[in-house]
Design an enzyme around this catalytic site. Structure first.
Site, PDB file in Angstrom:
ATOM      1  N   SER A 282      -7.070 -43.629 -23.331  1.00 49.48           N
ATOM      2  CA  SER A 282      -8.494 -43.780 -23.663  1.00 49.48           C
ATOM      3  C   SER A 282      -9.059 -45.180 -23.535  1.00 49.48           C
ATOM      4  O   SER A 282     -10.269 -45.346 -23.575  1.00 49.48           O
ATOM      5  CB  SER A 282      -8.741 -43.296 -25.091  1.00 49.48           C
ATOM      6  OG  SER A 282      -8.967 -41.921 -25.084  1.00 49.48           O
TER       7      SER A 282
ATOM      8  N   SER B  79     -11.454 -41.674 -23.803  1.00 47.49           N
ATOM      9  CA  SER B  79     -12.527 -41.421 -24.740  1.00 47.49           C
ATOM     10  C   SER B  79     -13.324 -42.667 -25.134  1.00 47.49           C
ATOM     11  O   SER B  79     -14.413 -42.529 -25.684  1.00 47.49           O
ATOM     12  CB  SER B  79     -11.958 -40.768 -26.007  1.00 47.49           C
ATOM     13  OG  SER B  79     -11.050 -41.638 -26.664  1.00 47.49           O
TER      14      SER B  79
ATOM     15  N   LYS C 231     -15.482 -49.303 -31.096  1.00 51.12           N
ATOM     16  CA  LYS C 231     -15.482 -47.843 -30.928  1.00 51.12           C
ATOM     17  C   LYS C 231     -15.750 -47.174 -32.274  1.00 51.12           C
ATOM     18  O   LYS C 231     -15.264 -47.646 -33.318  1.00 51.12           O
ATOM     19  CB  LYS C 231     -14.125 -47.424 -30.333  1.00 51.12           C
ATOM     20  CG  LYS C 231     -14.039 -45.957 -29.924  1.00 51.12           C
ATOM     21  CD  LYS C 231     -12.701 -45.664 -29.238  1.00 51.12           C
ATOM     22  CE  LYS C 231     -12.540 -44.217 -28.841  1.00 51.12           C
ATOM     23  NZ  LYS C 231     -11.278 -43.933 -28.137  1.00 51.12           N
TER      24      LYS C 231
HETATM   25  N1  LIG Z   1      -7.433 -40.074 -26.543  1.00 51.01           N
HETATM   26  C1  LIG Z   1      -7.010 -40.374 -25.353  1.00 51.01           C
HETATM   27  O1  LIG Z   1      -6.284 -41.348 -25.177  1.00 51.01           O
HETATM   28  C2  LIG Z   1      -7.544 -39.595 -24.222  1.00 51.01           C
HETATM   29  C3  LIG Z   1      -6.938 -38.345 -23.769  1.00 51.01           C
HETATM   30  N2  LIG Z   1      -7.713 -37.958 -22.627  1.00 51.01           N
HETATM   31  C4  LIG Z   1      -6.998 -37.250 -24.798  1.00 51.01           C
HETATM   32  O2  LIG Z   1      -7.933 -36.487 -24.756  1.00 51.01           O
HETATM   33  O3  LIG Z   1      -6.132 -37.098 -25.600  1.00 51.01           O
END
Ligand SMILES: NC(=O)C[C@H](N)C(=O)O
Length: 543
Positions: A218, A194, A119
C-alpha cells in the site's frame, strides 16, 4: 540529478530509461530526443533545503506554508487527496510558533516547517481519523500515533489526513467510503492504493512528505503509480502504535517523498523502539542522512561491487511490456554504476499472492471485530444485541471490507483452518527462506513495483481478483517482513504526460540504510528525469 551531463549525446543514448520531456506544457514521450528542462531541478532534499531556508532566514515558516497551501487549495478540488484539511489559520499558527523559536535563536527541529500528509488510518488527536471507513466517520482519537507524535516533536506540521481504501483494503482508493483520489499524472486514473491520497499529495507537491501504511504494497504500489519515492520499512522498524490494525503481522507504517533523501529523513524521524508497541524493534536506527553522498559522475562507478539480483519471475508474462523495458533499463543503469546484475529465481514467488490474501483477510476478520457499534464505530438503534452488532456493521462497512471479513472468518473456521490458514503460514515460511537465500547471494533484489502503470478509474473496481493480482510484486516482501524502497525509474507513453514506472529494491532486514544509499545514487545519476506531474505547473504557482 547531474545537470552537467544532461545534454551529452551519451546521456541521450541511454534515454530509453527516462526519455521524458521536462516542459510542463509539452507532452512527455518515450521518443523525445531533445529534452527541455524548463525549471531548475529540485534539491535532493526539500526537507534539508527547508531547514536551510528557515535558519538562514531567507523565508519564514509562514511564507513556506502559505506557498505550499496555495498549491494545495488549487489542486485539491481536482485530486481529492485529503479527507480532512484543517483551516489555514490552524496550520499557520503552527508555522508562527516555529518562526518565533527561530527569532529567539532556538533550533526549531530538523523537520521544522515541513508539511506532512498523514494517511487517515494513522491516529491524530486534533483531526478526524476514519481509516477511510463510514464506520468511523467523525471519530477523533484522543491521542497521536507514535509516528505522528515523533514528526510533530521534530517541528513538522501535519497538513491533513489523506484518502485511502477502507482500512487499507484495496489498491486504488476506490474502496474509500468517501471519495476517489485522482492520479496527478492523469486525472482519469487511480493513484494506486491503499495509501493513494498520501502518494498523490506528494506527487502534486501538496505536501513535502507523507506517511502511509503498507500491509501488502500500500505504500509501494501508489508510489509507483504516482512517480514518487515510497519506503516500506522492515517489520518492527517503526512503531504501529496508533495505526488502525488491518493485518497485524504484516502492517507497517511507511514513508513517501519526492526524493530518496526526504523519504529516508522521514523514516529516521519515525523509526525506533516504542514502549507502546511490543513488536517494535530495539535495533539501533542508523543515521540514514550520512548515506546521502553526492555523486559527481558515473565514471567513478559509485556502486562498484554491489550485487544486484533481478527477480526473474517479476519480468515474466502478465507484466506490461513497457514496465519490463523500464526495469531492464534500470538494471542496465545499475551496471553502469558498477554493480553486477544477475537474474535470480524465487520459485515460491507466485505463492505469495494466495498466501497473503488468506493471511491478511484472516487477521482482518479478527482485528475488525472491534467495530461493533459498542467498542468502536457508528451505532444503529436496535432492541437486542445481535441486531445492534449486525446493523452497525451492515451500515458502517463497505462491500470490500465485508467480503474480506467473511473470507477471513471462513479461512479460520474449524473445518478449514488447516487447509487455508495453516497452509498459508507454511507458505510464508517458504517465502521467507527463499528471500533469505537470495539475499545471501545478492546485496539487493530488484523488481517492478507493480505489473502495470496506473489503471483507469473504474477499470478493476468490479473485478476483485484482477485487483488482487496487481499486488503480485509487493505482497511477498510483507510476508518476509523485509524493507523495500520504490523509486521512479522511467515512463510508459500513456496518458497526457506519460505514466511513471516504479522500481522496487528489496534489502535484508533492518538494512534500510543500504537501500537508501543505493536509491540515492540511482536517483542522482538518473539524468534527465524529473518526476513532476503537469498538475504542479497549472495555475502559475512556481515550483
Ligand atoms: N493494504 C495493502 O497493503 C494493499 C493490498 N492491496 C490489500 O488490499 O491488502
Amino acid at each position: 540529478m547531474l545537470l552537467s551531463t544532461l545534454h551529452t549525446p551519451r546521456t541521450l543514448s541511454r534515454l530509453s530509461l527516462t526519455r521524458h520531456s521536462h516542459s510542463y506544457t509539452s507532452r512527455a514521450s518515450l521518443t523525445d530526443q531533445t529534452p527541455t528542462l524548463t525549471t531548475s531541478p529540485p534539491p535532493h532534499s526539500e526537507i534539508l533545503s527547508t531547514r536551510q531556508t528557515l535558519l538562514s532566514r531567507h523565508a519564514s515558516a509562514v511564507d513556506l506554508a502559505l506557498s505550499r497551501l496555495a498549491r494545495l487549495r488549487l489542486t485539491e478540488p481536482r485530486l481529492r487527496a485529503f479527507l480532512h484539511l484543517p483551516d489555514d489559520d490552524t496550520l499557520l499558527s503552527q508555522a508562527r510558533r516555529l518562526d518565533a523559536l527561530i527569532a529567539a535563536g532556538d533550533d526549531p527541529g530538523p523537520l521544522a516547517g515541513v508539511l506532512v500528509g498523514v494517511k487517515d488510518n494513522i491516529c491524530t488527536k486534533d483531526m478526524p481519523s476514519t481509516g477511510g471507513s463510514r464506520v468511523l466517520a467523525g471519530y477523533r482519537p484522543p491521542f497521536d500515533a507514535t509516528a505522528v507524535k515523533r514528526v510533530r516533536e521534530l517541528g513538522a506540521i501535519v497538513v491533513g489526513k489523506t484518502n485511502m481504501d477502507e482500512f487499507g483494503m484495496g489498491s486504488t482508493t476506490e474502496a474509500s467510503a468517501f471519495q476517489v483520489t485522482a492520479n496527478p499524472w492523469d486525472e482519469s486514473r487511480v493513484p494506486g492504493g491503499s495509501s493513494g491520497g498520501s502518494a498523490a499529495a506528494v506527487s502534486a507537491r501538496q505536501c513535502v512528505v507523507s506517511l502511509g501504511s503498507d500491509t501488502g504494497g500500500s505504500v509501494r504500489q501508489p508510489a509507483s503509480f504516482c512517480g514518487v519515492v515510497g519506503l516500506k520499512p522492515t517489520y518492527g522498524r517503526v512503531s504501529r502504535f496508533g495505526l488502525m490494525a488491518y493485518a497485524s503481522s504484516l502492517d507497517t507504517i511507511g514513508c513517501f517523498g519526492s526524493s530518496v533523501a526526504d523519504t529516508g529523513i522521514l523514516l529516521h524521524a519515525i523509526a525506533g523502539h516504542d514502549r507502546f508497541d511490543a513488536t517494535s524493534s530495539k535495533q539501533d536506527v542508523p543515521d540514514f542522512q550520512s548515506q546521502f553522498v553526492s555523486v559527481s559522475s558515473l565514471e567513478s562507478k559509485p556502486l562498484k561491487g554491489l550485487r544486484v539480483g533481478l527477480i526473474r519471475e517479476t519480468i515474466d508474462k502478465g507484466v506490461d511490456a513497457g514496465v519490463i523495458s523500464a526495469i531492464r533499463a534500470a538494471a542496465m543503469h545499475f551496471e553502469e554504476l558498477g554493480c553486477s546484475v544477475n537474474e535470480v529465481s524465487l520459485p515460491s514467488f507466485s505463492l505469495g499472492l494466495p498466501a497473503y490474501y488468506i493471511l491478511a483477510v484472516s487477521e482482518s476478520s479478527s482485528n475488525l471485530s472491534r467495530y461493533d457499534g459498542i467498542r468502536y464505530g457508528n451505532q444503529v438503534y436496535a432492541d437486542e444485541l445481535d441486531s445492534l452488532y449486525g446493523g452497525s456493521r451492515a451500515e458502517g462497512f463497505g462491500s470490500e471490507v465485508k467480503m474480506r471479513i467473511l473470507m477471513g472468518t471462513y479461512a479460520l473456521s474449524a473445518g478449514y483452518y488447516d487447509a487455508y490458514y495453516k497452509r498459508a503460514q507454511q507458505v510464508r515460511t517458504i517465502i521467507r527462506n527463499s528471500f533469505k537465500e537470495a539475499l545471501s547471494q545478492n546485496d539487493i533484489l530488484i523488481s517492478p513495483a507493480a505489473p502495470s502503470v496506473a489503471y483507469k478509474i473504474g477499470e478493476k473496481k468490479n473485478d476483485p481478483l484482477a485487483m488482487y493480482a496487481g499486488d503480485i510484486m509487493t505482497v511477498n516482501v510483507n510476508l518476509a517482513g523485509l524493507p523495500a524502497l520504490v523509486l521512479p525509474c522511467g515512463f510508459v507513453e500513456d496518458g497526457p504526460a506519460g505514466l511513471p514506472v516504479g522500481l522496487q529494491m528489496i534489502g535484508a532486514a533492518f538494512n534500510e540504510g543500504e537501500l537508501l544509499r543505493v536509491g540515492h545514487i540511482f536517483e542522482q545519476t538518473l539524468e534527465n528525469c524529473r518526476f513532476v506531474p503537469p498538475i504542479v505547473a497549472d495555475g502559475d504557482i512556481a515550483f
